[in-house]
Design a protein around this motif. Sequence first.
Motif, PDB file in Angstrom:
ATOM      1  N   SER A 301       0.897  -1.306   0.143  1.00 56.31           N
ATOM      2  CA  SER A 301       0.063   0.007  -0.064  1.00 56.31           C
ATOM      3  C   SER A 301       0.798   1.235  -0.008  1.00 56.31           C
ATOM      4  N   PHE A 302       0.383   2.249  -0.834  1.00 56.80           N
ATOM      5  CA  PHE A 302       1.214   3.510  -0.874  1.00 56.80           C
ATOM      6  C   PHE A 302       1.036   4.212   0.402  1.00 56.80           C
ATOM      7  N   LYS A 303       0.023   3.876   1.288  1.00 54.95           N
ATOM      8  CA  LYS A 303      -0.038   4.396   2.705  1.00 54.95           C
ATOM      9  C   LYS A 303       0.292   3.565   3.679  1.00 54.95           C
ATOM     10  N   LYS A 304       0.775   3.775   5.026  1.00 57.56           N
ATOM     11  CA  LYS A 304       0.996   2.686   5.778  1.00 57.56           C
ATOM     12  C   LYS A 304      -0.262   1.954   6.428  1.00 57.56           C
ATOM     13  N   ILE A 305       0.148   0.760   6.435  1.00 57.61           N
ATOM     14  CA  ILE A 305      -0.892  -0.253   7.089  1.00 57.61           C
ATOM     15  C   ILE A 305      -0.924  -0.376   8.397  1.00 57.61           C
ATOM     16  N   GLU A 306      -1.831  -0.212   9.287  1.00 54.38           N
ATOM     17  CA  GLU A 306      -1.855  -0.196  10.652  1.00 54.38           C
ATOM     18  C   GLU A 306      -2.269  -1.458  11.063  1.00 54.38           C
ATOM     19  N   ASN A 307      -3.308  -1.956  10.080  1.00 58.72           N
ATOM     20  CA  ASN A 307      -3.852  -3.408  10.739  1.00 58.72           C
ATOM     21  C   ASN A 307      -4.731  -3.900   9.435  1.00 58.72           C
ATOM     22  N   VAL A 308      -4.659  -5.227   9.320  1.00 62.67           N
ATOM     23  CA  VAL A 308      -5.539  -5.924   8.532  1.00 62.67           C
ATOM     24  C   VAL A 308      -6.880  -6.294   9.167  1.00 62.67           C
ATOM     25  N   VAL A 309      -8.054  -5.606   8.932  1.00 63.60           N
ATOM     26  CA  VAL A 309      -9.233  -5.994   9.462  1.00 63.60           C
ATOM     27  C   VAL A 309      -9.908  -7.181   9.210  1.00 63.60           C
ATOM     28  N   GLY A 310      -9.888  -7.525   7.567  1.00 61.59           N
ATOM     29  CA  GLY A 310     -10.550  -8.774   7.234  1.00 61.59           C
ATOM     30  C   GLY A 310     -10.753  -8.744   5.717  1.00 61.59           C
ATOM     31  N   PHE A 311     -11.401  -9.880   5.213  1.00 61.39           N
ATOM     32  CA  PHE A 311     -11.563 -10.278   3.787  1.00 61.39           C
ATOM     33  C   PHE A 311     -13.136 -10.269   3.648  1.00 61.39           C
ATOM     34  N   LEU A 312     -13.488  -9.435   2.292  1.00 59.54           N
ATOM     35  CA  LEU A 312     -14.728  -9.411   2.202  1.00 59.54           C
ATOM     36  C   LEU A 312     -15.204 -10.726   1.464  1.00 59.54           C
ATOM     37  N   ASN A 313     -16.500 -10.985   1.180  1.00 55.30           N
ATOM     38  CA  ASN A 313     -16.737 -11.925   0.171  1.00 55.30           C
ATOM     39  C   ASN A 313     -16.356 -11.852  -1.455  1.00 55.30           C
ATOM     40  N   VAL A 320      -7.026  -1.107   7.967  1.00 53.38           N
ATOM     41  CA  VAL A 320      -6.939   0.327   8.716  1.00 53.38           C
ATOM     42  C   VAL A 320      -5.524   1.020   7.951  1.00 53.38           C
ATOM     43  N   LEU A 321      -5.770   2.095   7.536  1.00 53.90           N
ATOM     44  CA  LEU A 321      -4.507   2.680   6.941  1.00 53.90           C
ATOM     45  C   LEU A 321      -4.083   3.716   8.193  1.00 53.90           C
ATOM     46  N   GLU A 322      -3.062   4.464   7.850  1.00 53.57           N
ATOM     47  CA  GLU A 322      -2.489   5.612   8.494  1.00 53.57           C
ATOM     48  C   GLU A 322      -3.684   6.619   8.913  1.00 53.57           C
ATOM     49  N   ASN A 323      -3.589   7.261  10.126  1.00 54.32           N
ATOM     50  CA  ASN A 323      -4.589   8.271  10.475  1.00 54.32           C
ATOM     51  C   ASN A 323      -5.770   7.406  10.845  1.00 54.32           C
ATOM     52  N   SER A 324      -5.818   6.060  11.075  1.00 52.62           N
ATOM     53  CA  SER A 324      -7.116   5.280  11.178  1.00 52.62           C
ATOM     54  C   SER A 324      -8.176   5.203  10.457  1.00 52.62           C
ATOM     55  N   ARG A 325      -7.911   5.497   8.860  1.00 55.58           N
ATOM     56  CA  ARG A 325      -8.827   5.574   8.049  1.00 55.58           C
ATOM     57  C   ARG A 325      -9.061   4.129   7.434  1.00 55.58           C
ATOM     58  N   LEU A 326     -10.272   3.608   7.160  1.00 53.23           N
ATOM     59  CA  LEU A 326     -10.427   2.504   6.579  1.00 53.23           C
ATOM     60  C   LEU A 326     -10.167   2.455   5.098  1.00 53.23           C
ATOM     61  N   GLY A 327      -9.649   1.303   4.532  1.00 52.34           N
ATOM     62  CA  GLY A 327      -9.445   1.141   2.995  1.00 52.34           C
ATOM     63  C   GLY A 327      -9.648  -0.188   2.620  1.00 52.34           C
ATOM     64  N   VAL A 328      -9.907  -0.348   1.148  1.00 56.82           N
ATOM     65  CA  VAL A 328     -10.207  -1.506   0.603  1.00 56.82           C
ATOM     66  C   VAL A 328      -9.219  -2.030  -0.378  1.00 56.82           C
ATOM     67  N   TYR A 329      -8.614  -3.114  -0.417  1.00 57.40           N
ATOM     68  CA  TYR A 329      -7.251  -3.257  -1.367  1.00 57.40           C
ATOM     69  C   TYR A 329      -7.672  -4.389  -2.283  1.00 57.40           C
ATOM     70  N   ASN A 330      -7.837  -4.109  -3.697  1.00 62.03           N
ATOM     71  CA  ASN A 330      -8.139  -5.209  -4.587  1.00 62.03           C
ATOM     72  C   ASN A 330      -7.161  -5.888  -5.099  1.00 62.03           C
ATOM     73  N   SER A 331      -6.646  -7.063  -4.714  1.00 63.11           N
ATOM     74  CA  SER A 331      -5.507  -7.839  -5.472  1.00 63.11           C
ATOM     75  C   SER A 331      -5.391  -7.929  -6.925  1.00 63.11           C
ATOM     76  N   GLU A 332      -6.453  -7.883  -7.443  1.00 65.85           N
ATOM     77  CA  GLU A 332      -6.209  -7.895  -9.035  1.00 65.85           C
ATOM     78  C   GLU A 332      -5.745  -6.639  -9.523  1.00 65.85           C
ATOM     79  N   THR A 333      -6.168  -5.714  -9.120  1.00 68.54           N
ATOM     80  CA  THR A 333      -5.973  -4.178  -9.759  1.00 68.54           C
ATOM     81  C   THR A 333      -4.725  -3.824  -8.834  1.00 68.54           C
ATOM     82  N   LYS A 334      -4.530  -4.508  -7.763  1.00 69.50           N
ATOM     83  CA  LYS A 334      -3.326  -3.763  -6.877  1.00 69.50           C
ATOM     84  C   LYS A 334      -3.519  -2.303  -6.548  1.00 69.50           C
ATOM     85  N   HIS A 335      -4.968  -1.867  -6.242  1.00 73.56           N
ATOM     86  CA  HIS A 335      -5.051  -0.853  -5.965  1.00 73.56           C
ATOM     87  C   HIS A 335      -5.888  -0.668  -4.647  1.00 73.56           C
ATOM     88  N   THR A 336      -5.535   0.358  -3.680  1.00 77.19           N
ATOM     89  CA  THR A 336      -6.161   0.462  -2.363  1.00 77.19           C
ATOM     90  C   THR A 336      -7.102   1.989  -2.328  1.00 77.19           C
TER      91      THR A 336
END
Length: 376
Positions: A301-313, A320-336
Amino acid sequence: MSNYVPTDLLIEILQKLPIKSLIRFAAVSKSWRSIITSAAFIASHLSKVKNHTHTLIHTQGKNSLVKFTADGPFAVDSPSKLEFPYEKPRSMFIRIVGSCDGLVCLSNNFRGIFVQTTVIMWNPSVRNHIVLPRPTINPKDARITVLGFGVDAGQAHHKVVRLVYYKNTADSFTAEVEIFSLKTWSWRRLIGVNVPLWAHPKMFCQVFLNGVVHWLIEKKPTGDNSFRRSSILAFDVGDEVFREVMLPEWEGGSFRSTNLSIFVIKESLGVVNSTDESCDVWVMKEYCVSESWTKLYTVHSFKKIENVVGFLNSGETLLVLENSRLGVYNSETKHTKDLGIYGTPHSSFIYNYVESLLLLRGRTYNNLEWEKLFDE
């Protein structure tokens, strides 16, 4: 023209409706209410909705619980905020033990430090909850309690498992175990059970898969070896047997459990090894076969990863990214994707949830009806 609708046809129509509509229609007439609140109807409706899952995101501290629909890529459109059945300020220390068949098991024991824990079985869809009887194992020298919640799929039998770690005469820790059955509505001790694995703070986050509750734990040190090896403790809800599930052979050696988290990833047991900037995602492709652990990908991630919360269906990763913001990572597009909502680094959790009618009448069913609620 007659307005009569055959009962079989009426039941077929009602079983296709969402929970909110069924609760409203239960007030139409006594006969409709009798159908909708019957054990047979509730069990049949549940079998039809199990594949229509939602996502619950719980942020402790803020005590926020939000429900999202889980079809397709994750989005924050039209979330539903849910209210816990606890009054503040006690609700600030609530945690979700697990979610299964529309039932959410709650505890007011935030970090597992031994207290007189209150356990609640809650169905948010019908806005009903029941407080479980007080557990039977309460030693004075207890240090940690661990809870798990799941269902024996073969018997549709929901159970809460409780491990109590306490200090014995040998100046080491022992665990006693008891089970709460929703069928018998009572606690029962498991006699002669040996749990040779030590609880870790992340053990208070369970994974339920294949009728088995899983916790991340540490192996007790032996001899002169003071290193605690990470592993997975598994409890079969049906057989009521504990076993150890080995973690992958890590590249570059062992990792302490402080770097690890376990999840369900696309209906498989998964584990994540995290650093500040990335995390490796592994899945066990063949359950309980150690050699089947496979590294899927690394999340950069281009932003610091503070924690992995889980995986969606959808397969996306909630972070949880820096500053405690939630983000979603797509492994196919490699985009957060930054979701623009806030969590907390190590107190944000994700759960799959289905809407059901269980507990619609609380425990007002007679014994035979209560059995039917959980029979196939």
